[in-house]
Design a protein around this motif. Structure first.
Motif, PDB file in Angstrom:
ATOM      1  N   SER A  36      -3.732  -2.465 -10.081  1.00 39.85           N
ATOM      2  CA  SER A  36      -3.021  -1.653 -11.059  1.00 39.85           C
ATOM      3  C   SER A  36      -3.905  -0.499 -11.508  1.00 39.85           C
ATOM      4  O   SER A  36      -5.058  -0.378 -11.076  1.00 39.85           O
ATOM      5  CB  SER A  36      -2.615  -2.509 -12.265  1.00 39.85           C
ATOM      6  OG  SER A  36      -3.763  -2.980 -12.954  1.00 39.85           O
ATOM      7  N   LEU A  44       2.025   3.430  -7.171  1.00 33.70           N
ATOM      8  CA  LEU A  44       2.221   2.495  -8.282  1.00 33.70           C
ATOM      9  C   LEU A  44       3.335   2.992  -9.206  1.00 33.70           C
ATOM     10  O   LEU A  44       3.567   4.197  -9.334  1.00 33.70           O
ATOM     11  CB  LEU A  44       0.929   2.344  -9.084  1.00 33.70           C
ATOM     12  CG  LEU A  44      -0.321   1.872  -8.323  1.00 33.70           C
ATOM     13  CD1 LEU A  44      -1.514   1.808  -9.270  1.00 33.70           C
ATOM     14  CD2 LEU A  44      -0.072   0.513  -7.676  1.00 33.70           C
ATOM     15  N   LYS A  69       1.737  -0.397 -11.886  1.00 33.59           N
ATOM     16  CA  LYS A  69       1.660  -1.667 -11.172  1.00 33.59           C
ATOM     17  C   LYS A  69       2.275  -1.572  -9.779  1.00 33.59           C
ATOM     18  O   LYS A  69       3.094  -0.687  -9.495  1.00 33.59           O
ATOM     19  CB  LYS A  69       2.397  -2.748 -11.964  1.00 33.59           C
ATOM     20  CG  LYS A  69       1.790  -3.042 -13.332  1.00 33.59           C
ATOM     21  CD  LYS A  69       0.739  -4.115 -13.232  1.00 33.59           C
ATOM     22  CE  LYS A  69       0.329  -4.615 -14.599  1.00 33.59           C
ATOM     23  NZ  LYS A  69      -0.503  -5.804 -14.534  1.00 33.59           N
TER      24      LYS A  69
END
Length: 444
Positions: free
Chosen positions: A115, A151, A165
């Motif tokens: 992340s 992400l 994430k």
């Protein structure tokens, strides 16, 4: 298998957009709240954006970019939430600007956690750390923000921070709630009210900017409803002159009528659920224990329930602006007009056997499409109920509380200190979308 890791050092600032430059370009874009699909909202903490379940969300702006990563100039402000959402769904690349003019930025990818933290940036740099691919999910009416490294804007539920994430886009998507905009250019709830058998209104609120046309023949309409509508029953009808829709339910004891008046093409599904929630508010209005709670906190009863009615209207108009009805309104109306024309031709017996088969196929296709859209809308309602139920501030949704405290002018009449509004809603007196799945609508 991991997203690429980029060097965050930016040495070329020639094409960068600074806060001062962006503020002049973003002035016409609406402020908004961001609620996650799972619940909770983004709050602007001093050092990094945080994800909170309680309290008030912070205001942000979503700004579209051109091919040079420059903020697109908006010729004129958006006329409604429906118009804004329709435009938002078409945007490809955007930045998220907070209330201090800074931009949300994706930090460095951290391999152990897979992340990256969210940070603030004073400029839109050439390395795209502040630029996101915007993706829209019509079945949940949510948007996701995909960073340069693959992400998605999400959150860390342990640290309570906003983070990027490795998620599927839909799982990391957000409800966007623009402020200070009407739900629609034309379709809205115009009036909600509760009237007793003496034709006296116990509770009532008219939407801001709505005239008195909906009151045409009011005395006669109420007389006919009180004489003809049995206890614990309901009706829907359209006024022959004004074309406004009336959705009316009589209480189980037969002592009052709950009335929702909406514009001509406002979805009957929403109107019927709104009148169910109106009944819940009315029941609380007559609850002596609720009266004691209001007195305990020094809150005026009349003013509080005016707020509840305003929040109720806003909540359902908000649902409409995100629904497939609003986004596909013109297409649906065009198809329905065509369907009506086809049926008329069939009734006139002017169709040949081949034409009859073709027309029947068209009707079946339209019915199938409409059923699909209705199914999507039902799914949206279920998801929104889950989201708003998990983002409660006391007994009311975060969206409703945000509207009452920092929302458009139609709530300005309700204006009181933010703490008082939060306390009032925290009593659990107002019940909005979170009760939708508990309602067994008598209109279906």
């Amino acid at each position: 298998n991991y997203p690429y890791i980029y060097n965050r050092t930016n040495t070329n600032t020639k094409m960068n957009t600074t806060i001062s430059e962006s503020n002049s370009m973003s002035a016409r874009y609406p402020d908004l709240f961001l609620y996650h699909l799972d619940g909770g909202h983004i709050y602007r903490s001093n050092r990094i954006p945080t994800h909170k379940q309680e309290g008030l969300p912070s205001k942000f702006k979503i700004l579209p970019l051109d091919e040079h990563n420059k903020i697109q100039e908006l010729p004129a402000p958006f006329s409604s939430r429906a118009a804004y959402i329709a435009s938002l769904a078409r945007w490809k690349k955007v930045v998220i600007q907070d209330e201090k003019g800074k931009f949300v930025q994706c930090g460095t990818f951290l391999t152990p956690t897979k992340s990256a933290l969210a940070w603030y940036s004073c400029e839109i740099g050439d390395s795209n750390f502040e630029v996101f691919d915007l993706e829209y999910y019509p079945t949940t009416a949510t948007f996701s923000f995909k960073s340069y490294n693959g992400l998605y804007l999400h959150y860390n539920d342990i640290l309570g921070t906003v983070a990027f994430k490795t998620r599927e886009g839909r799982e990391a998507s957000w409800h966007v709630h623009p402020l200070s905009l009407a739900a629609s250019d034309s379709e809205q709830i115009m009036f909600v009210g509760v009237v007793n058998n003496d034709k006296e209104f116990l509770l009532q609120r008219t939407a801001e900017g709505v005239g008195n046309d909906w009151k045409n023949d009011l005395d006669m309409v109420l007389k006919m409803l009180l004489e003809g509508l049995a206890a614990n029953s309901c009706t829907m009808f359209q006024h022959p002159t004004t074309q406004h829709q009336w959705c009316v339910a009589r209480s189980s004891d037969g002592e009052r009528l709950n009335i929702v008046v909406s514009s001509e093409l406002y979805p009957k599904m929403f109107a019927s659920e709104c009148v169910e929630d109106l009944e819940l508010i009315c029941e609380q209005f007559g609850d002596s224990e609720k009266d004691d709670e209001l007195k305990k906190y020094g809150i005026d009863k009349t003013e509080h329930y005016l707020k509840s009615l305003a929040a109720l209207m806003y909540d359902y108009d908000d649902q409409y602006s995100y629904s497939v009805f609003a986004s596909a309104h013109q297409d649906i109306q065009k198809a329905m007009d065509q369907m009506t024309d086809n049926i008329t031709k069939m009734q006139e017996n002017i169709a040949s056997a081949e034409e009859l088969k073709e027309t029947t196929d068209e009707l079946l296709e339209f019915a199938s499409n409409f059923k699909k859209q209705s199914s999507e809308l039902s799914h949206i309602m279920q998801r929104r109920t889950v989201v708003l139920s998990s983002a409660l501030i006391g007994g009311a949704s975060g969206a409703a509380a945000g509207f009452l405290i920092g929302g458009p002018g139609s709530a300005a009449v309700l204006a009181v200190e933010a703490a008082e509004v939060a306390v009032g809603l925290g009593l659990g007196i107002f019940l909005g979308t979170s009760t939708a799945t508990a309602c067994t609508s008598r209109f279906w």
